[in-house]
Design an enzyme around this catalytic site. Structure first.
Site, PDB file in Angstrom:
ATOM      1  N   GLU A 142      15.489   3.220 -15.239  1.00 10.15           N
ATOM      2  CA  GLU A 142      17.139   4.176 -15.767  1.00 10.15           C
ATOM      3  C   GLU A 142      18.241   2.414 -15.518  1.00 10.15           C
ATOM      4  O   GLU A 142      19.344   2.434 -16.840  1.00 10.15           O
ATOM      5  CB  GLU A 142      17.765   4.730 -14.839  1.00 10.15           C
ATOM      6  CG  GLU A 142      18.304   4.685 -13.200  1.00 10.15           C
ATOM      7  CD  GLU A 142      17.013   4.764 -12.316  1.00 10.15           C
ATOM      8  OE1 GLU A 142      17.573   4.292 -11.141  1.00 10.15           O
ATOM      9  OE2 GLU A 142      15.580   4.491 -12.734  1.00 10.15           O
ATOM     10  N   CYS A 173      10.689   5.020  -7.658  1.00 14.28           N
ATOM     11  CA  CYS A 173      11.177   3.952  -6.533  1.00 14.28           C
ATOM     12  C   CYS A 173      10.766   4.969  -5.239  1.00 14.28           C
ATOM     13  O   CYS A 173       9.398   5.428  -5.003  1.00 14.28           O
ATOM     14  CB  CYS A 173      12.478   3.886  -6.367  1.00 14.28           C
ATOM     15  SG  CYS A 173      12.618   2.568  -4.505  1.00 14.28           S
ATOM     16  N   GLY A 177      39.261   4.174 -14.430  1.00 16.16           N
ATOM     17  CA  GLY A 177      38.413   4.189 -16.047  1.00 16.16           C
ATOM     18  C   GLY A 177      38.216   2.901 -16.183  1.00 16.16           C
ATOM     19  O   GLY A 177      38.453   2.221 -17.901  1.00 16.16           O
ATOM     20  N   HIS A 206      12.563   1.228 -11.029  1.00 15.13           N
ATOM     21  CA  HIS A 206      13.926   1.749 -11.894  1.00 15.13           C
ATOM     22  C   HIS A 206      13.971   1.612 -13.502  1.00 15.13           C
ATOM     23  O   HIS A 206      14.924   0.448 -13.768  1.00 15.13           O
ATOM     24  CB  HIS A 206      14.931   1.074 -10.875  1.00 15.13           C
ATOM     25  CG  HIS A 206      15.483   0.889  -9.833  1.00 15.13           C
ATOM     26  ND1 HIS A 206      15.816   3.176  -9.630  1.00 15.13           N
ATOM     27  CD2 HIS A 206      14.550   1.336  -8.594  1.00 15.13           C
ATOM     28  CE1 HIS A 206      15.911   3.167  -7.925  1.00 15.13           C
ATOM     29  NE2 HIS A 206      15.004   1.351  -7.393  1.00 15.13           N
TER      30      HIS A 206
END
Length: 543
Positions: free
Chosen positions: A518, A381, A18, A516
């Protein structure tokens, strides 16, 4: 602040701890303290970019406004910083070597022998400096793990750069694992000590250590790490597993992470305003409502492939104070399953993007079920392209319908490969089915003109146009547009003649977009397409 200050983030013990989230969290705190902050990810792999890498190898490919295909960590950076980044914020070993070799071919090195030091390391340093221009702070995440042979030139570059800019203008943060050994019932610091030792052998001493662990570290354990690794006691920061990644900045803030950073970098008045962030995180962790949607894709066993989309759904849930439960549906397996059984307990169906024929018929099956049963539907898409295929087959009743991506010889290619298009710089690009795959797609942010009084117009609050990001080779075939619209599938978004969005006018919410959405969604500014779809799913469940 004239001199850009640098925070270098390295990782030890193992990958996927991370570092990207830690770097983004620190950046968020610094930005909310009033500083101009940016982040760069340096990837040691030899691919020029991740554009042609399998999702199973690399996870999601994140696309920036300027069309760069980048590491998924750039998605985290944008979502945490709430800023758009560019190709300057990500580079790889492959990109560095490509650039150096091109310069050598042009004679820019005046006949000298090209070596890792100074030429490769110098190129890395130059790219870091360029990314930091005009910023108070640049955070540089070095991909991989200390000890990897591929990462050595990058570590040498940050070692040399810190020496160059001076001790108050750069610091090193090392993120390591402190594993919990169940058999012994305790956390172990030895991997951290070994990792820091390896970093020191390279010539870098960390100023701060962030410890990833399952359980909280007590004071004695932190003191032990500080003494054995040669850092101040307040520079040992724990990063315990959290319910949401968006908690991490708040967890760091509680540990007063900014005080030692301010001291090392000679900064003042680092008091971030995180009230709005805190409010949204509470909605992420403990929302008032719940809704379930089906997420139909071909890479569902590797959810990192859809990282931006799953995060955008979390953003929408926070905005709507709703937990969005995802029912993952493998589109390949769906081909041999009963749709009514699979979708009986969901209030929305999302068909995600992808490449290749595997699982396509399952996605078409999901689209047909959503259309016929008036369940809220969003196609993204490839999801839009297959909505056209499904409609042409089952409503227009055309024979041998497909995308030319999957069948070049089909009679009715409602989706096809366009030979020419304008890129984000306004330059003409030409491609064929034989064009090399790397960097040859329609990439980046393009303007989409919106049809008035359409669902898409309502979604975007009646604006005339928007800019959204793309990553695709194939386009909707305009030859079939009149037939689609005659039977109720309306083109509601287009870009210089290219179809960007379609919707059904006799459906509560049926929207499919070529772009897209997002990629531009952030926790504090959710993308309207994603949010409207989740809202439609909530309304469907309520009614």
């Amino acid at each position: 602040m004239k001199q850009t200050k640098y925070i270098f983030v390295t990782g030890g013990v193992l990958s996927s701890l991370g570092k990207g989230i830690a770097a983004a969290s620190i950046a968020t705190l610094l930005k909310n303290s009033g500083l101009k902050v940016s982040i760069l990810k340096a990837d040691p792999y030899i691919n020029v970019d991740p554009g042609t890498m399998s999702p199973f190898e690399h996870g999601e490919v994140f696309v920036t406004d300027d069309g760069a295909e980048t590491d998924l960590d750039l998605g985290h950076y944008e979502r945490f910083l709430d800023e758009s980044l560019s190709q300057d914020n990500n580079f790889t070993t492959g990109r560095v070597y490509q650039s150096v070799i091109e310069k050598e071919r042009r004679g820019e090195y005046l006949g000298k022998t090209i070596q890792v030091i100074p030429h490769i390391v110098g190129e890395i340093k130059d790219r870091i400096k360029k990314a930091g221009e005009g910023k108070d702070i640049l955070i540089v995440e070095i991909g991989g793990t200390v000890g990897d042979i591929e990462g050595l030139p990058f570590l040498e570059a940050i070692r040399a750069l810190r020496l160059e800019v001076g001790k108050n203008n750069a610091m090193n943060i090392h993120l390591t694992l402190v594993p919990f050994i169940k058999a012994a019932g305790e956390l172990k610091t030895k991997p951290t000590q070994h990792s820091v030792g390896e970093l020191r052998r390279i010539g870098i001493s960390p100023d701060m250590i962030i410890c990833r662990s399952e359980k909280a570290l007590d004071r004695d354990l932190k003191d032990k790490i500080a003494i054995s690794c040669g850092v101040e006691k307040n520079c040992v920061i724990e990063s315990v597993d959290a319910a949401s990644i968006y908690q991490i900045p708040l967890n760091f803030l509680k540990q007063d992470i900014l005080s030692p950073i301010a001291e090392i970098l000679d900064l003042k008045n680092l008091k971030p305003n995180m009230e709005n962030w805190d409010s949204l995180v509470k909605r992420v962790i403990a929302p008032s409502n719940e809704v379930k949607i089906a997420f139909v894709g071909k890479y569902v066993d590797l959810k990192e492939s859809y990282k931006s989309l799953t995060e955008a759904i979390i953003h929408a849930g926070a905005a709507l104070d709703t937990k969005v439960e995802l029912k993952w549906v493998d589109s390949e397996k769906l081909e041999n399953m009963e749709s009514s059984e699979v979708f009986k307990d969901v209030s929305g169906i999302l068909v995600a993007g992808g490449f290749g024929y595997r699982g396509v018929e399952g996605k078409i099956k999901a689209i047909q079920y959503a259309r016929e049963n008036k369940i809220p539907f969003l196609g993204i898409c490839l999801g839009m392209q297959l909505a056209l295929v499904e409609f042409a087959r089952n409503v227009l009743k055309l024979k041998d319908v497909n995308s030319s991506e999957f069948n070049e010889k089909c009679q009715n290619p409602v989706v096809y490969l366009i030979d020419e298009f304008m890129d984000t710089n306004g330059e003409k690009q030409i491609r064929t089915a034989k064009t090399p795959l790397g960097g040859t797609m329609r990439l980046g942010a393009y303007k989409c003109d919106i049809k008035e009084k359409s669902l898409l117009a309502k979604v975007y609050n009646e604006v005339k146009s928007v800019k959204e990001r793309h990553r695709h080779r194939y386009e909707a075939n305009p030859k079939y547009r009149a037939d689609f619209e005659k039977y109720g599938l309306i083109v509601s978004g287009e870009s210089k003649g290219l179809i960007e969005a379609v919707e059904l006018n006799c459906h509560p919410f049926f929207l499919a977009v070529q772009f897209h959405p997002e990629f531009t969604s952030r926790l504090e500014h959710v993308n309207p397409v994603i949010c409207s779809f989740i809202k439609a799913a909530i309304n469907y469940e309520d009614n």
